[in-house]
Design an enzyme around this catalytic site. Structure first.
Site, PDB file in Angstrom:
ATOM      1  CB  SER A 254      -0.836  -0.027   1.254  1.00 43.80           C
ATOM      2  OG  SER A 254      -0.014   0.213   2.359  1.00 43.80           O
ATOM      3  CE  LYS A 255      -1.970   6.571  -2.959  1.00 41.62           C
ATOM      4  NZ  LYS A 255      -3.366   6.527  -2.994  1.00 41.62           N
ATOM      5  NE  ARG A 256       0.654   0.568   5.784  1.00 47.20           N
ATOM      6  CZ  ARG A 256       1.289  -0.596   6.006  1.00 47.20           C
ATOM      7  NH1 ARG A 256       2.291  -0.339   6.681  1.00 47.20           N
ATOM      8  NH2 ARG A 256       0.943  -1.869   5.746  1.00 47.20           N
TER       9      ARG A 256
END
Ligand code: GLU
Length: 487
Positions: A254-256
């Protein structure tokens, strides 16, 4: 080899850019169709009215095309089982809702979001699985009428019932679900828009999809969908749930974790062929020694069994490594075209650079590029007005031995030598100074290119020509002569 001619689909929701995980799903479906001579259908699942946007849809289609994942039916193409946007199919879903309602398995639910949330929290606090309790299932006609009179618009829920649900997954083998764990689920929302699980079953059936290949995060959905297949009297397709792409910490990418969309990697200068190759490799056992596979090889070697059971850890370094391999192998003209936006981005007027010269430059620097965007770091050395000495180069040129090389070099360059006679020049400088290896080449590189590493000097020499080189050497000498220490 599938028993039937496959019809597979990729069904993105245009609520963001094309995520790497979805691009991989698209690729696996596309490969399945291309490997076995079937059809690849693109269906746009645009029922999430608050998050869907036409701009995202446009970008997703562009990125699929960029990856060369072409579809046989879908937006911009059409086909016999369209429309291919779910929001254009509302009448169809309505027809099937009515059909299910006459079967008695569907009931209106008037619960508000707040009520449902309170119910969910209550169940969780009692350590129970949060699922709909069936509150509206037993409303009398009178109670329903009262709610309607109060202006409440119902959603429609499917009554699940009991029993076990089994299916054979083409990647994961036998799967089994207990219906009691599922709870009555919404099939049409109070705004009249179908829920994903309902729309997808109708679409996959009417679009004659034979194999549904998607991420394992949809396994619970598959259970609900199988329940609907049964209720609607449809024969379900085959299912294959591949593993998801994970970050290095083994959680869903994910964007993390950093950039996660095809567009982001595209903008950073990853080539589509490298991206596709990487998406094929990740989580698959190719059974082939080499990891660099051309598209025809990928199609030939593809099989669902070899694909995507284990977790697929995303490794950006590996993607970049592959990209470098592709940059070195790419057809020169095509590579130059791919570099165009990055050259512009670095502040150069691409169309103003003479074609032949640009090819020479690209040929000279491609071996140093890992991503296309890095071209910006190498261009300045080829344009006198942008050429500059890096700090390390300037530092090196301050050394006495370096200045000895520069003196010899400018002297040799002033002599009559044919056009780009790199080897003759270097040999003459070596003879004059008695230096060889790094001691000879580093100052030459530093003065000519302004940096300590980069493309082969011989190529740079040929591109720049004597006059420009001499100018650089003399200006480097000038800048540093003040620092010269007597030997
Ligand atoms: N629109 C769904 C998604 O993007 C499609 C899932 C499916 O393939 O059924 O996750």
């Amino acid at each position: 080899m599938p028993e039937v001619r496959p019809r597979v689909r990729f069904a993105p929701s245009p609520t963001g850019e094309l995520h790497l995980g979805n691009a991989r799903t698209a690729l696996l479906n596309w490969l399945f169709a291309r490997r076995y001579g079937g059809d690849f259908i693109l269906r746009i699942e645009d029922t999430d009215r608050t998050r869907t946007s036409p701009a995202f849809e446009k970008k997703q289609l562009e990125d699929l095309k960029w990856l060369s994942l072409d579809w046989d039916e879908g937006p911009e193409k059409d086909g016999p089982v369209g429309p291919y946007h779910q929001m254009e199919r509302l009448d169809i879903y309505n027809f099937y809702l009515k059909k299910l309602m006459t079967g008695g398995n569907v009931y209106p639910c008037y619960c508000t979001v707040e009520e449902l949330e309170a119910e969910r929290i209550g169940l969780l606090s009692r350590k129970m699985t949060p699922r709909y309790t069936g509150k509206c299932r037993y409303l009398t006609e009178e109670e329903k009428r009262k709610r309607e009179m109060d202006g409440k618009k119902p959603a429609f829920r499917f009554q699940v019932g009991e029993g076990l649900m089994e299916f054979g997954d083409l990647i994961r083998g036998k799967m089994r679900f207990n219906c009691a764990d599922i709870g009555d689920f919404i099939i049409v929302r109070s705004n009249g828009v179908p829920a994903y699980n309902f729309a997808v079953v109708i679409d996959d059936h009417l679009m004659r999809i034979t194999h549904v290949i998607r991420g394992e995060d949809h396994l619970t959905n598959t259970a609900m969908q199988l329940i609907l297949y049964k209720a609607l009297g449809f024969t379900p397709p085959f299912f294959a749930h591949h593993s998801l792409i994970l970050g290095k910490d083994h959680t869903k990418l994910s964007k993390r974790h950093g950039p996660v969309s095809v567009r982001e990697f595209r903008n950073r200068g990853i080539l589509p062929e490298a991206m596709l190759n990487y998406l094929f490799l990740i989580g698959s056992s190719t059974g082939k020694g080499s990891e660099v596979c051309s598209l025809p090889e990928i199609i030939r070697d593809f099989s669902l069994a070899k694909t995507g059971k284990g977790g697929a850890i995303f490794d950006e370094d590996k993607l970049k490594w592959l990209n470098g391999v592709y940059i070195r192998q790419y057809e020169l003209q095509k590579l130059t075209e791919r570099l165009a936006p990055f050259i512009e981005r670095a502040g150069y007027d691409y169309s103003a650079i003479e074609g032949e010269r640009l090819y020479q430059i690209v040929e000279a620097v491609r071996g140093n590029l890992v991503t296309l965007s890095e071209i910006g770091d190498y261009l300045n050395m080829f344009f006198d007005e942008r050429y500059h000495l890096s700090e390390e180069a300037a530092l090196l040129l301050r050394e006495n031995d370096a200045l000895v090389v520069l003196d010899a070099l400018s002297e040799v360059l002033k002599r009559e030598i044919g056009g780009n006679a790199y080897h003759d020049v270097v040999a003459a400088v070596s003879e004059k100074t008695g230096f060889g290896g790094k001691k000879l080449f580093m100052p030459i590189r530093a003065a000519i290119t302004g940096r300590l590493s980069g493309p082969e000097l011989e190529k740079v020499f040929a591109i720049l020509g004597k006059a420009s080189i001499l100018k650089r050497v003399e200006s480097a000498e000038e800048q540093h002569s003040g620092c010269k220490v007597e030997r």
